[in-house]
Design a protein around this motif. Structure first.
Motif, PDB file in Angstrom:
ATOM      1  N   SER A  45       0.825  -1.213   0.000  1.00 11.09           N
ATOM      2  CA  SER A  45       0.000   0.000   0.000  1.00 11.09           C
ATOM      3  C   SER A  45       0.855   1.258   0.000  1.00 11.09           C
ATOM      4  N   ILE A  46       1.974   1.225   0.719  1.00 15.93           N
ATOM      5  CA  ILE A  46       2.882   2.377   0.715  1.00 15.93           C
ATOM      6  C   ILE A  46       3.501   2.520  -0.668  1.00 15.93           C
ATOM      7  N   LEU A  47       3.917   1.399  -1.239  1.00 12.70           N
ATOM      8  CA  LEU A  47       4.524   1.436  -2.570  1.00 12.70           C
ATOM      9  C   LEU A  47       3.546   1.995  -3.597  1.00 12.70           C
ATOM     10  N   ARG A  48       2.278   1.568  -3.519  1.00 13.81           N
ATOM     11  CA  ARG A  48       1.266   2.086  -4.443  1.00 13.81           C
ATOM     12  C   ARG A  48       1.072   3.595  -4.258  1.00 13.81           C
ATOM     13  N   SER A  49       1.038   4.018  -3.003  1.00 16.81           N
ATOM     14  CA  SER A  49       0.807   5.450  -2.747  1.00 16.81           C
ATOM     15  C   SER A  49       1.978   6.278  -3.267  1.00 16.81           C
ATOM     16  N   GLN A  50       3.204   5.766  -3.118  1.00 22.35           N
ATOM     17  CA  GLN A  50       4.361   6.473  -3.657  1.00 22.35           C
ATOM     18  C   GLN A  50       4.317   6.489  -5.185  1.00 22.35           C
ATOM     19  N   THR A  51       3.891   5.367  -5.769  1.00 21.44           N
ATOM     20  CA  THR A  51       3.763   5.306  -7.227  1.00 21.44           C
ATOM     21  C   THR A  51       2.805   6.381  -7.723  1.00 21.44           C
ATOM     22  N   HIS A  52       1.704   6.574  -6.993  1.00 24.18           N
ATOM     23  CA  HIS A  52       0.739   7.583  -7.418  1.00 24.18           C
ATOM     24  C   HIS A  52       1.221   8.995  -7.138  1.00 24.18           C
ATOM     25  N   MET A  53       2.035   9.181  -6.111  1.00 24.35           N
ATOM     26  CA  MET A  53       2.683  10.483  -5.936  1.00 24.35           C
ATOM     27  C   MET A  53       3.506  10.814  -7.172  1.00 24.35           C
TER      28      MET A  53
END
Length: 546
Positions: free
Chosen positions: A420-428
């Motif tokens: 979930s953190i990785l996904r959120s960073q990807t979307h950043m």
């Protein structure tokens, strides 16, 4: 076979001495001779550094700075729990938020107080037997060797079939950790065919989400019972919303999930990241603050979390008009900034903070000077560092430099962190790249219009349209010295009546401020700039509509 408790070393942790005394008395009746007591979380950590315990019986809701969830996380983070140690929570709270958080912490067992002595003995005995039977699995889990977990699960399925459901759960989770999603899916589907549990449904849905099969994941999540009260349902619905680029919906689901739990590891951080991706800087500050406040006395509340909290405040403050208000906010942030300053390894991060503060205060020259030295250190930066650098370069109108460093941002992502953190960073990053690309394409279109335009003296309508194109370019690149000079020089060429979309005197003043901040007195004199600026102001006549 009955257990012998004589040689067990035990830790009883509770802030109530009455509780520790009663449990100690009960354990002595079982034959325990080596019993330690702790009354605060920090005492638990200290005793676990000094001793290796066979089992720990721990209160969840200490009246202190950290709760049981955070304490168990801290023990695991510090590698203070041997694989054989049984960890059992006790709580007098029947609040569903707390019970969910206890389950989320994954202890070996938990009990609600008050309880009957025999019930306590039976649960403790079963937990010890289960831990011993599945020790090969727990040993691999302690080492974070998930391929080793899979192999240990295969062996234990043959030798300890009475624990098959738990073993299969461990195996499926390990397969997910190893990114073998289709194999994990098979395990979860077999478990679901036997037991209609919601945790299996949300875990199964996650395997489809990880392979971008969103519709199938949604079908499974639709079968979850009592969706509103299930944090894991909201977690996976948030993941789906992220994949669908619906960041507001993703944030909303995570907010609901966080509200359903007394504690949690990363949800607030993910919300803050998604809020940054959505340019919702107020929400980013709110949830990064909650993340820090919740974790400031744990390993998560380190200088890097403090640094990201400072960054969120600075992102939010970028458009602030009241400078005295910003100074008061900065005074609150100064202790965190000082912690960053003290770390030699974070010199680049400290310089970016100073650059950001200078930008907010309108000191463009100082901001750019700080960034010049930071650009040389990019190889040593983490994801959030490079993202911050890109943001500052964009604000300084260095679009080409931003485009060059963003691929480094992707490389800097830690693939081993929570998905979930990785996904959120990807979307950043995706949001940033999309915003940047959109700006670059619009700049190219506007520049082409500027180049192709034909302007005649006295044609106020055409001049107004031309000036508005320039002003839109200025909105996209407000701190470009070259663009600001071009705008002032053009307006200085022709007297005209302005009837456009902007407050023209404010706009040329903004251009002027950028120019005088970025040019020396000698450069201004050589360019004959100041007389041109005065002519430009005199050339403008505002059209007042009746």
């Amino acid at each position: 076979m009955s257990l012998s408790f004589k040689n067990y070393t035990v830790l009883v942790a509770d802030d109530s001495r009455l509780v520790t005394s009663s449990i100690t008395a009960l354990l002595k009746q079982l034959g325990c001779e080596q019993i330690h007591c702790a009354y605060k979380p920090l005492e638990v950590l200290a005793k676990c550094r000094q001793n290796q315990f066979d089992f720990i019986i721990c209160d969840y809701n200490f009246q202190s700075q950290i709760n049981g969830f955070q304490l168990l996380e801290e023990l695991n983070h510090l590698n203070l729990l041997p694989a054989r140690t049984v960890f059992m929570f006790l709580t007098g709270e029947n609040d569903l938020r707390i019970v969910r958080s206890i389950i989320d912490a994954e202890p070996d067992d938990y009990l609600l107080k008050p309880f009957k002595n025999q019930f306590f003995v039976d649960r403790l005995t079963n937990a010890i037997r289960r831990k011993l039977a599945l020790l090969p699995i727990y040993e691999q889990l302690t080492k974070h060797d998930y391929y080793g977990v899979i192999e240990a699960c295969k062996e234990c399925l043959e030798t300890r079939p009475e624990y098959s459901k738990l073993i299969r759960k461990f195996k499926a989770n390990a397969l997910v950790r190893c990114k073998e999603y289709r194999s994990a899916r098979t395990e979860y589907e077999e478990m679901l065919s036997e037991d209609n549990f919601d945790w299996i449904k949300t875990a199964l849905a996650n395997t489809f989400i990880e392979t971008d099969e969103v519709n199938r994941a949604k079908e499974i999540l639709d079968t979850v019972n009592n969706k509103d009260e299930n944090p894991y349902y909201h977690d996976e619905m948030s993941n789906i919303a992220v994949l669908n680029n619906d960041l507001p919906q993703a944030i909303n689901h995570l907010k609901q999930s966080a509200m359903l739990l007394d504690s949690g590891a990363e949800r607030e951080l993910v919300i803050a990241n998604l809020s940054l991706a959505n340019q919702s800087y107020g929400d980013a500050v709110t949830y990064m603050t909650r993340y820090f406040d919740k974790n400031k006395n744990t390993f998560r509340g380190n200088v890097y979390t403090q640094l990201n909290l400072v960054r969120c405040h600075l992102y939010k403050a970028m458009g602030i008009k009241n400078k005295s208000l910003f100074d008061r906010q900065l005074q609150m942030l100064n202790p965190f900034i000082d912690e960053v300053r003290k770390r030699e390894s974070l010199d680049h991060a400290y310089r970016m903070i100073i650059s950001h503060i200078a930008l907010i205060r309108g000191d463009l020259s100082s901001a750019i000077n700080e960034l010049k030295s930071v650009m040389q250190q990019i190889k040593n930066m983490h994801f959030y560092d490079i993202y911050h650098l890109g943001y500052l370069l964009e604000r300084c109108s260095y679009f080409n430099e931003v485009k060059q460093i963003l691929p480094q941002c992707r490389i800097a992502m830690d693939e081993n962190q929570h998905p979930s953190i990785l996904r959120s960073q990807t979307h950043m990053l995706l949001s940033f790249e999309s915003r940047l690309q959109g700006a670059i394409e619009e700049v190219e279109t506007l520049r082409k219009q500027v180049t192709e335009a034909t302007i005649n003296a006295g044609d106020s309508k055409a001049i107004t349209q031309y000036v508005d194109i320039y002003f839109r370019l200025h909105e996209l690149s407000p701190n470009s010295r070259r663009l600001c000079i071009a705008i002032v020089r053009f307006i200085a060429q022709y007297p005209f009546e302005y009837n456009g979309n902007y407050k023209i005197f404010d706009k040329i003043k903004e251009c002027h401020e950028v120019i005088v901040k970025l040019m020396t007195e000698e450069e201004l004199a050589e360019a004959n700039y100041l007389p041109q600026y005065e002519i430009a102001k005199k050339n403008i006549t505002l059209v007042i509509e009746k």
